[in-house]
Design a protein around this motif. Structure first.
Motif, short mmCIF file in Angstrom:
data_model
loop_
_atom_site.label_atom_id
_atom_site.label_comp_id
_atom_site.label_asym_id
_atom_site.label_seq_id
_atom_site.Cartn_x
_atom_site.Cartn_y
_atom_site.Cartn_z
N THR A 1 1.59 1.49 -22.85
CA THR A 1 2.30 2.85 -22.19
C THR A 1 3.53 2.55 -21.97
N ASP A 2 4.39 3.81 -21.86
CA ASP A 2 5.89 3.71 -21.42
C ASP A 2 5.92 5.18 -21.32
N VAL B 1 8.75 6.29 -22.53
CA VAL B 1 9.55 6.58 -23.85
C VAL B 1 8.89 5.91 -24.81
N ASP B 2 9.07 6.48 -26.29
CA ASP B 2 8.26 5.95 -27.39
C ASP B 2 8.71 4.31 -27.50
N ARG B 3 8.02 3.53 -27.71
CA ARG B 3 8.17 2.08 -27.80
C ARG B 3 7.17 1.61 -29.27
N PHE C 1 -0.23 2.44 -28.75
CA PHE C 1 0.82 3.23 -28.06
C PHE C 1 0.55 4.47 -27.60
N VAL C 2 0.74 4.78 -26.14
CA VAL C 2 0.54 6.18 -25.78
C VAL C 2 1.69 6.30 -24.85
N ARG C 3 2.20 7.48 -25.01
CA ARG C 3 3.52 7.78 -24.05
C ARG C 3 2.74 8.39 -22.80
#
Length: 136
Positions: free
Chosen positions: A43-44, A46-48, A56-58
């Motif tokens: 997660t983050d 911002v998009d990574r 990946f999940v924002r």
């Protein structure tokens, strides 16, 4: 992967499903875990970009989406600043998952922890489930 990252991967590979909080531009641990067969969500805020095998999940751990953490065995964060220790721990606790993390340099943990010194000179902290300072 450095010795410290290898040591973290070795420790976290004991879990079947993990969520990394704040992956940033350092997905090496997530990649190492995925290579070991661990189900990894990063997660983050911002998009990574993340490596193959890592989802990946924002998400913002200060206002987390509980569905992101549901079913995780562990939530972890690397080089996490003190102001995010408690929110990440609370997200993990809500999912009935362990919370493990490393700090930024000389920062002390802002929550009750057990310490593990790993090879590569890294200290991995695990939030305590009970005892002084742990909310009921």
């Amino acid at each position: 992967m450095t010795g410290a990252r290898d040591a973290i991967v070795e420790r976290l590979a004991a879990f079947d499903r993990v969520v990394e909080v704040g992956v940033g531009r350092r997905p090496a641990v997530a990649a190492g875990l995925a290579d070991r067969g661990v189900d990894v969500t990063a997660t983050d805020v911002v998009d990574r970009a993340v490596p193959d095998g890592v989802r990946f999940v924002r998400d913002d751990v200060t206002d987390p989406d509980p569905a992101v953490y549901a079913g995780a065995d562990a939530v972890y964060a690397l080089n996490v600043p003190p102001e995010l220790h408690r929110p990440a721990w609370e997200a993990a606790r809500a999912a009935d998952a362990a919370f493990l993390f490393t700090t930024l340099g000389g920062d002390a943990p802002a929550i009750p922890v057990e310490r593990a010194s790993l090879s590569g000179g890294v200290t991995l902290y695990r939030a305590r489930e009970s005892g002084p300072g742990v909310p009921e």
